[in-house]
Design an enzyme around this catalytic site. Structure first.
Site, mmCIF file in Angstrom:
data_model
loop_
_atom_site.group_PDB
_atom_site.id
_atom_site.type_symbol
_atom_site.label_atom_id
_atom_site.label_comp_id
_atom_site.label_asym_id
_atom_site.label_seq_id
_atom_site.Cartn_x
_atom_site.Cartn_y
_atom_site.Cartn_z
ATOM 1 N N HIS A 107 -21.951 51.037 2.061
ATOM 2 C CA HIS A 107 -21.852 52.382 2.646
ATOM 3 C C HIS A 107 -21.749 52.254 4.173
ATOM 4 O O HIS A 107 -22.476 51.474 4.786
ATOM 5 C CB HIS A 107 -23.088 53.202 2.255
ATOM 6 C CG HIS A 107 -23.013 54.608 2.737
ATOM 7 N ND1 HIS A 107 -22.225 55.560 2.116
ATOM 8 C CD2 HIS A 107 -23.584 55.222 3.790
ATOM 9 C CE1 HIS A 107 -22.321 56.700 2.780
ATOM 10 N NE2 HIS A 107 -23.144 56.526 3.797
ATOM 11 N N GLU A 172 -18.968 45.381 7.797
ATOM 12 C CA GLU A 172 -19.072 45.429 6.333
ATOM 13 C C GLU A 172 -18.609 44.126 5.681
ATOM 14 O O GLU A 172 -19.227 43.664 4.717
ATOM 15 C CB GLU A 172 -18.219 46.579 5.776
ATOM 16 C CG GLU A 172 -18.793 47.953 6.069
ATOM 17 C CD GLU A 172 -17.984 49.085 5.450
ATOM 18 O OE1 GLU A 172 -18.547 50.160 5.277
ATOM 19 O OE2 GLU A 172 -16.789 48.898 5.139
HETATM 20 C C1 GAR Z 1 -15.588 51.294 3.470
HETATM 21 O O1 GAR Z 1 -15.791 51.504 4.837
HETATM 22 C C2 GAR Z 1 -16.814 51.705 2.682
HETATM 23 O O2 GAR Z 1 -17.994 51.563 3.393
HETATM 24 C C3 GAR Z 1 -16.533 53.156 2.415
HETATM 25 O O3 GAR Z 1 -15.172 53.229 2.170
HETATM 26 C C4 GAR Z 1 -14.506 52.232 2.937
HETATM 27 C C5 GAR Z 1 -13.511 51.533 2.044
HETATM 28 O O4 GAR Z 1 -12.667 50.710 2.775
HETATM 29 N N1 GAR Z 1 -17.318 53.615 1.322
HETATM 30 C C6 GAR Z 1 -17.870 54.818 1.254
HETATM 31 O O5 GAR Z 1 -17.746 55.643 2.116
HETATM 32 C C7 GAR Z 1 -18.665 55.063 -0.010
HETATM 33 N N2 GAR Z 1 -19.536 56.160 0.165
HETATM 34 P P1 GAR Z 1 -11.805 49.592 2.054
HETATM 35 O O6 GAR Z 1 -11.103 50.258 0.880
HETATM 36 O O7 GAR Z 1 -10.835 49.130 3.100
HETATM 37 O O8 GAR Z 1 -12.731 48.511 1.604
#
Ligand code: GAR
Length: 187
Positions: A107, A172
């Site tokens: 998150h 992340e």
């Molecule tokens: C990430 O930043 C993750 O933390 C967020 O979506 C993005 C996906 O990026 N998740 C949420 O907000 C869940 N509540 P990605 O598809 O490039 O990995």
């Protein structure tokens, strides 16, 4: 090393999936990605599954049996860890119960602050000084399961939504893999 069979759920760009694939290709990383699941048939992240020949499944969340189909596939592949990597759908209580303690999520905030969506907008509006990400277990309440790891950084004076997102996602990529190395999971 015996790696834990894992599945990654995505909805979008899949850059966290890409980072996890990268880690999983290291001999000492404890998981292998056996399946990628997307609720969006055009999710750009599916390209990473294709590139690395990882089986993938596109699910239609309007199908009342979609979670049953996922569970069947996951059992067939003996999956013991589910990583939610930008999966923007809430899993049902029944699904979570079936996989208790084996679903983790990343998150883009320092939980318990800023659960839900639009985290960056809200952080900037509130003039927060710290941002970051959290890897946590998934329970029945949104973004509320036990925290495995958080990584933070300072928000700069001239931070924008775009720069905050870029910095958070960079954090992340490290945090997700690091959190996985801390888990006690087995096949
Ligand atoms: C990430 O930043 C993750 O933390 C967020 O979506 C993005 C996906 O990026 N998740 C949420 O907000 C869940 N509540 P990605 O598809 O490039 O990995």
């Amino acid at each position: 090393m015996v790696k834990v069979n894992s599945c990654v759920f995505i909805s979008g760009a899949g850059t966290n999936l890409k980072a996890l694939i990268g880690s999983s290709r290291n001999y000492n990383f404890p998981i292998q990605i056996k399946l990628v699941i997307s609720n969006k048939k055009n999710a750009p992240g599916l390209a990473f599954a294709k590139k690395y020949s990882i089986p993938f499944m596109i699910i239609n969340v309007k199908d009342s049996l979609f979670e049953v189909k996922i569970l069947n596939e996951i059992r067939k592949k003996n999956i013991n860890l589910i990583c939610l990597a930008g999966y923007m759908k809430v899993l049902s209580k029944t699904f979570i119960k079936n996989f208790k303690g084996k679903i983790i999520n990343i998150h883009p905030s320092l939980l318990p602050k800023y659960k839900g969506t639009n985290t960056f907008e809200r952080m900037l509006e509130n003039n927060e000084s710290l941002a970051g990400c959290t890897v946590h277990y998934v329970n029945e309440k949104l973004d509320s399961g036990k925290i495995i790891l958080r990584k933070s950084f300072q928000i700069s004076k001239n931070e924008t939504l775009k720069s905050l997102k870029i910095k958070t996602q960079k954090t992340e990529y490290k945090a997700f893999s690091e959190a996985i190395t801390k888990l006690h999971i087995k096949n």
